[in-house]
Design an enzyme around this catalytic site. Structure first.
Site, PDB file in Angstrom:
ATOM      1  N   HIS A   1     -12.936  -4.959  -1.559  1.00  0.00           N
ATOM      2  CA  HIS A   1     -11.918  -5.906  -1.120  1.00  0.00           C
ATOM      3  C   HIS A   1     -12.427  -7.282  -1.539  1.00  0.00           C
ATOM      4  O   HIS A   1     -13.322  -7.841  -0.901  1.00  0.00           O
ATOM      5  CB  HIS A   1     -11.751  -5.805   0.398  1.00  0.00           C
ATOM      6  CG  HIS A   1     -10.875  -6.856   1.002  1.00  0.00           C
ATOM      7  ND1 HIS A   1      -9.664  -6.560   1.583  1.00  0.00           N
ATOM      8  CD2 HIS A   1     -11.024  -8.201   1.143  1.00  0.00           C
ATOM      9  CE1 HIS A   1      -9.124  -7.662   2.040  1.00  0.00           C
ATOM     10  NE2 HIS A   1      -9.938  -8.676   1.783  1.00  0.00           N
TER      11      HIS A   1
ATOM     12  N   ASP B   1      -1.775   0.378  -0.284  1.00  0.00           N
ATOM     13  CA  ASP B   1      -2.313  -0.411   0.827  1.00  0.00           C
ATOM     14  C   ASP B   1      -1.374  -0.309   2.033  1.00  0.00           C
ATOM     15  O   ASP B   1      -1.120  -1.285   2.739  1.00  0.00           O
ATOM     16  CB  ASP B   1      -2.532  -1.867   0.426  1.00  0.00           C
ATOM     17  CG  ASP B   1      -3.416  -2.627   1.419  1.00  0.00           C
ATOM     18  OD1 ASP B   1      -3.959  -1.989   2.348  1.00  0.00           O
ATOM     19  OD2 ASP B   1      -3.545  -3.862   1.276  1.00  0.00           O
TER      20      ASP B   1
ATOM     21  N   GLY C   1      -0.266  -7.046   6.549  1.00  0.00           N
ATOM     22  CA  GLY C   1      -0.073  -5.681   6.087  1.00  0.00           C
ATOM     23  C   GLY C   1       1.376  -5.255   6.075  1.00  0.00           C
ATOM     24  O   GLY C   1       2.206  -5.795   6.807  1.00  0.00           O
TER      25      GLY C   1
END
Length: 425
Positions: free
Chosen positions: A173, A299, A318
């Protein structure tokens, strides 16, 4: 029992054919084949089942937002036959006990192969390497602290050296945390106008450059999560040109959306890394088409209602992604002519399976190969409603959008796991 898929076009090419499946394997390809069960596939494209290298299933710890069962349903409905469940659960998947639980629970559900991702560092704290060896023995193929960057270069170097010996992959990440303190949106005109603290592109690009150099030095495999900037694509081109064993993924939302979406302050658009500029999105589509960026990964990040229905600064980053990934790829890559259906198979199945070292996924549609398949209606269109998706959460940025391309059926080792919008269980 035998199953015949009648009249499909593998990779959207040539004349329609029948696929006869026996004992989980493609046994015959031809015309006029008969079986105990038949799926009529006239007008449908047959592709190898999709593989997602980056999924958040939230179990253990946040089963109020997603479980391995509900996430598996969403994956099957999205055309996936294998997903990789990230380690930032509670407790963290930093030991063999947790990763074995995730694998076993996925097998019990049986809709997709759920591969656990192991944490790189204990508790995702970035201070001490986790039990990489024991987790690798338990079957872990990818290690990541996703959600957090392995920021310490010495820890990252040691992780790459260790995983080289294990023949597994570190997925980074990429976010230099000292450059993103308090950051809320891509650093640029939109963030400045909205009064949101900026998240500079160089926070990602600097870590990618550093880690490519470390991976080259160690002779190790490196995977870059959710690439979001034009500059990162340029770094990847440079690194691959030097022989670095680096691969990279892009999310559907970074292919389609940009930071203009932030004008409403709707936290459904808050994601990590943030939505960038329209030029970044264009560059990422080009990088995916030419292979600089290897694959698409969702993701998939479900969140509870209260974690999104709040002020921007307090919202969790998210978005949901499993059921909308293919349609977004169709809209951004297929319809503009950047990829054909064989290219879709490459970026959503073949390359991710190769990166993860899965011998039974991403295989050709050919006699003797595992029957991990997705049937797609290229002319299908459907409207997204978060409440109708299989996930417990509903935080989709595509609410109310009509998207092209529809998954009609998914098969895992010859067993139908989803068909006509319904999961098998």
């Amino acid at each position: 029992m035998t199953l015949v898929i009648r009249g499909a076009k593998p990779y959207g090419e040539g004349d329609p054919v029948d696929l006869l499946i026996r004992d989980g394997v493609i046994a015959e390809i031809g015309t006029g084949l008969e079986g105990d069960e038949v799926i009529e596939a006239d007008g449908l494209v047959a592709l190898p089942g999709f593989v997602d290298l980056h999924t958040h299933l939230r179990e253990p710890g946040r089963e109020d937002t997603e479980t391995i069962e509900t996430g598996s349903r969403a994956a099957a409905l999205g055309g996936y036959t294998a997903v990789f469940a990230m380690a930032n659960t509670d407790p963290v998947a930093d030991n063999a006990v947790i990763v074995e639980h995730v694998w076993r629970r996925g097998q019990e559900v049986g809709l997709v192969d759920v591969h656990p991702v192991g944490a790189v560092t204990v508790g995702l704290k970035g201070e001490k390497l986790a039990e990489l060896g024991t987790m690798a023995k338990a079957g872990v193929r990818i290690f990541s602290d996703d959600g957090l960057c392995v920021a310490d270069p010495l820890i990252m170097r040691r992780a790459l050296e260790y995983t080289k010996a294990l023949d597994v992959v570190i997925a980074q990440h990429a976010e230099e945390p000292r450059l993103t303190v308090g950051a809320q949106a891509h650093e640029g005109e939109t963030a400045a106008r909205l009064g949101l603290a900026g998240w500079p592109a160089v926070a990602e690009e600097s870590i990618v450059a550093r880690d490519c150099l470390l991976a080259l030095h160690a002779g190790a495999k490196l995977h870059i999560c959710h690439v979001s900037t034009e500059g990162t694509a340029e770094v990847l081109r440079w690194a691959k040109g030097r022989g670095t064993q680096v691969s990279a993924e892009v999310t559907p939302h970074h292919l389609l959306l940009d930071d203009d979406r932030l004008n409403t302050y709707d936290p459904v658009n808050k994601v990590n890394p943030p939505l960038r500029t329209a030029n970044d999105a264009k560059s990422l589509r080009e990088a995916l088409a030419d292979g600089t960026v290897d694959c698409v990964a969702t993701d998939h990040a479900p969140h509870a209602h209260q974690d999104k229905d709040c002020e921007w600064s307090a919202a969790r980053p998210g978005m949901l992604g499993l059921q909308t990934a293919l349609p977004i790829v169709v809209a951004t890559m297929v319809e503009p002519g950047l990829l054909d259906w064989r290219g879709v198979a490459r970026v959503m199945s073949e390359r991710p399976a190769e990166i993860a070292g899965l011998p039974d996924q991403g295989r050709p549609i050919a006699i003797g190969e595992p029957a991990n398949l997705t049937l797609v209606d290229p002319a299908g269109r459907w409207t997204v409603h978060g409440a109708d998706l299989a996930s417990i959460a509903a935080n989709t940025p595509y609410e109310g959008m009509e998207l092209p391309g529809a998954v009609v059926a998914t098969l895992l080792r010859g067993e139908v796991t989803a068909r006509d919008g319904k999961a098998a269980r």
